[in-house]
Design an enzyme around this catalytic site. Structure first.
Site, PDB file in Angstrom:
ATOM      1  N   THR A  17       0.839  -1.194   0.000  1.00 25.93           N
ATOM      2  CA  THR A  17       0.000   0.000   0.000  1.00 25.93           C
ATOM      3  C   THR A  17       0.880   1.252   0.000  1.00 25.93           C
ATOM      4  O   THR A  17       2.107   1.162  -0.131  1.00 25.93           O
ATOM      5  CB  THR A  17      -1.042  -0.056   1.147  1.00 25.93           C
ATOM      6  OG1 THR A  17      -1.980   1.016   0.956  1.00 25.93           O
ATOM      7  CG2 THR A  17      -0.418   0.048   2.514  1.00 25.93           C
ATOM      8  N   LYS A  20       3.898   1.286  -3.761  1.00 27.39           N
ATOM      9  CA  LYS A  20       3.464   0.496  -4.923  1.00 27.39           C
ATOM     10  C   LYS A  20       4.422   0.612  -6.112  1.00 27.39           C
ATOM     11  O   LYS A  20       4.627  -0.369  -6.832  1.00 27.39           O
ATOM     12  CB  LYS A  20       2.041   0.916  -5.346  1.00 27.39           C
ATOM     13  CG  LYS A  20       0.983   0.544  -4.307  1.00 27.39           C
ATOM     14  CD  LYS A  20      -0.429   0.928  -4.761  1.00 27.39           C
ATOM     15  CE  LYS A  20      -1.423   0.636  -3.640  1.00 27.39           C
ATOM     16  NZ  LYS A  20      -2.817   0.801  -4.058  1.00 27.39           N
ATOM     17  N   ASN A  78       0.349  -4.047  -6.223  1.00 32.85           N
ATOM     18  CA  ASN A  78      -0.246  -3.994  -4.882  1.00 32.85           C
ATOM     19  C   ASN A  78      -0.264  -5.363  -4.210  1.00 32.85           C
ATOM     20  O   ASN A  78      -0.771  -5.481  -3.102  1.00 32.85           O
ATOM     21  CB  ASN A  78      -1.633  -3.342  -4.893  1.00 32.85           C
ATOM     22  CG  ASN A  78      -2.729  -4.238  -5.402  1.00 32.85           C
ATOM     23  OD1 ASN A  78      -2.474  -5.112  -6.227  1.00 32.85           O
ATOM     24  ND2 ASN A  78      -3.947  -4.018  -4.936  1.00 32.85           N
ATOM     25  N   GLY A 121      -9.045  11.058 -12.857  1.00 36.70           N
ATOM     26  CA  GLY A 121      -7.809  10.874 -12.089  1.00 36.70           C
ATOM     27  C   GLY A 121      -6.999   9.742 -12.679  1.00 36.70           C
ATOM     28  O   GLY A 121      -7.508   8.624 -12.849  1.00 36.70           O
ATOM     29  N   GLY A 171      -3.792   8.766 -11.496  1.00 38.89           N
ATOM     30  CA  GLY A 171      -2.729   8.309 -10.604  1.00 38.89           C
ATOM     31  C   GLY A 171      -2.741   6.782 -10.528  1.00 38.89           C
ATOM     32  O   GLY A 171      -3.262   6.105 -11.421  1.00 38.89           O
ATOM     33  N   GLY A 228     -15.505   3.398  -1.869  1.00 39.11           N
ATOM     34  CA  GLY A 228     -14.105   2.964  -1.804  1.00 39.11           C
ATOM     35  C   GLY A 228     -13.921   1.684  -0.999  1.00 39.11           C
ATOM     36  O   GLY A 228     -13.230   0.768  -1.448  1.00 39.11           O
TER      37      GLY A 228
END
Lengths: 269, 269
Positions: A67, A71, A92, A132, A134, A247
């Site tokens: 985490t 990563k 991950n 996003g 990322g 989430g």
């Protein structure tokens, strides 16, 4: 109860006090009656080289979940990675082979897709927007392509990041229309927020209120933010009567995938 | 149940499937209601350097117990050791300071003395014989000197090993008579086997049957062998009506000492 015979898996991050994986995994191990335990290891970035060296010789370690913030660093420090982890430049989860070889994968995106499927949303042939680009957004975008969306739009304030991801996805999935502009909001069957917006009180919405008002009534709206569980973005979508996905659902949906990759759970767990 | 917030201690050895410390510690942590867990880590010798590097940066690790075969290698790889660990060239417990410094001690011998005291045997002013001058024997011999025996006899097939230990003890404890010959068996108040003899069926006794017959009726006879719990040596002593002390008692008596050194239990646990 951990014994001398107990096999171990770990979750590596910094900090780790907030991670929920140990409780989720240890409950699953207890239910399965397995003599396996997950520990959380708080390792700062300057400890990653030593951790990877140790992991190769640590005989009763079967693998580890990775985490924030490791990563990317761990993806580049292990012995082999899956195609998707190579494309994403991140892992991950890492499995330790009997020879001590460390093999990594990135299943954040698969967890997202699984969670969506549990809501009855099937990505194949659908049009998706991921906000996003990322680590989480890239993984979700890739997994949606693997799951067969017909159109994928991606956006991010960092235009270079968008361009790199779009090129990589276009090269791997030439049959999918990859867009780097949102265009008409009403076309999307799935809209995912993969930015941190919504974690802090007062954050702007990842899509403006007028844009949310344009989403189609059958759209499935998802967020990667884990706290609060229902972000202002999801609350706005829910107020419109849209299907929402949180989430924590994405995190929980990964349990079996992560555990199966490490060889300690079955994919259905 | 291990969580993200759980602080960790470890026991490091190879193999570790047989070690009892995780169950003993985890029971003690559960009784104390502490959010701490002990894991067993099977690390071969070529992993010790990486382990020590990692331990210095591992933020939620409070310390570790060291078992076979790493007591010597870890003693020479950590940042500081107690006087007795330096003299013995071995550690069996390491504490991780907040600055990541690793500090070691050797409390095998203290565990032995604690177990003897729980039988009502007080070493101060008494005459003791320790058979075997390896890691366990050296630690026991040193702890008996610290506890104030008046005479300590040590023996081992390796004369050099006997000589080195006798010299070191004589230098640190000039008031104690250190002997390297057994002499009269009937003089000893305490006799300890610190050799592996008794682990395998068919092993010779560490003291011959005629020698056991000479021990004084009030002698306390101890063994470090943990399996079988009652060795043929202890069985012979018990058949004579002597007080006996087993290897597992020595291990159990160390729990509070090890835990207190790592800051996770109180010495009385």
């Amino acid at each position: 109860m951990i014994k001398g015979s107990t096999r171990l898996v770990a979750i590596i991050g910094s900090p780790v006090v907030q991670v929920k994986s140990p409780e989720n995994f240890n409950n699953a191990f207890a239910q399965a009656g397995s003599d396996v335990a997950m520990i959380a290891m708080d390792i700062p970035s300057d400890g990653i080289d030593a951790f990877l060296s140790l992991a190769r010789t640590w005989q009763n370690l079967d693998g580890f979940v990775v985490t924030i913030p490791h990563k990317q660093a761990i993806a580049s420090g292990i012995d082999s990675v899956t195609q998707r982890a190579a494309l994403l430049g991140a892992v991950n989860v890492v499995r330790r082979g009997a020879d001590g070889q460390l093999i990594g994968d990135m299943v954040d995106g698969l967890g997202f897709v699984r969670a969506a499927e549990s809501h009855g949303f099937t990505p194949n042939g659908r049009e998706a927007l991921v906000i996003g680009c990322g680590g989480a957004g890239s993984a979700i975008a890739h997994a949606l392509c693997e799951a067969g969306v017909s159109v994928l739009a991606i956006c991010d304030p960092d235009a270079q990041r968008v361009g790199r991801l779009a090129s990589a996805l276009a090269a791997e999935f030439p049959q999918i229309s990859i867009a780097t502009e949102i265009g008409d909001h009403s076309r999307y069957d799935l809209v995912a927020n993969a930015t941190p917006l919504g974690m802090q009180a007062g954050d702007p919405l990842p899509l403006s209120a007028p844009a949310i008002a344009l989403l189609k009534p059958t759209a499935h709206v998802a967020d990667v933010v884990t706290s609060p569980e229902v972000t202002p973005f999801l609350a706005a979508a829910r107020a419109r009567g849209l299907s929402i996905q949180t989430g924590p659902e994405m995190a929980r949906a990964q349990l079996g995938l992560l555990g199966a990759f490490m060889g300690v759970l079955s994919p259905g767990d």
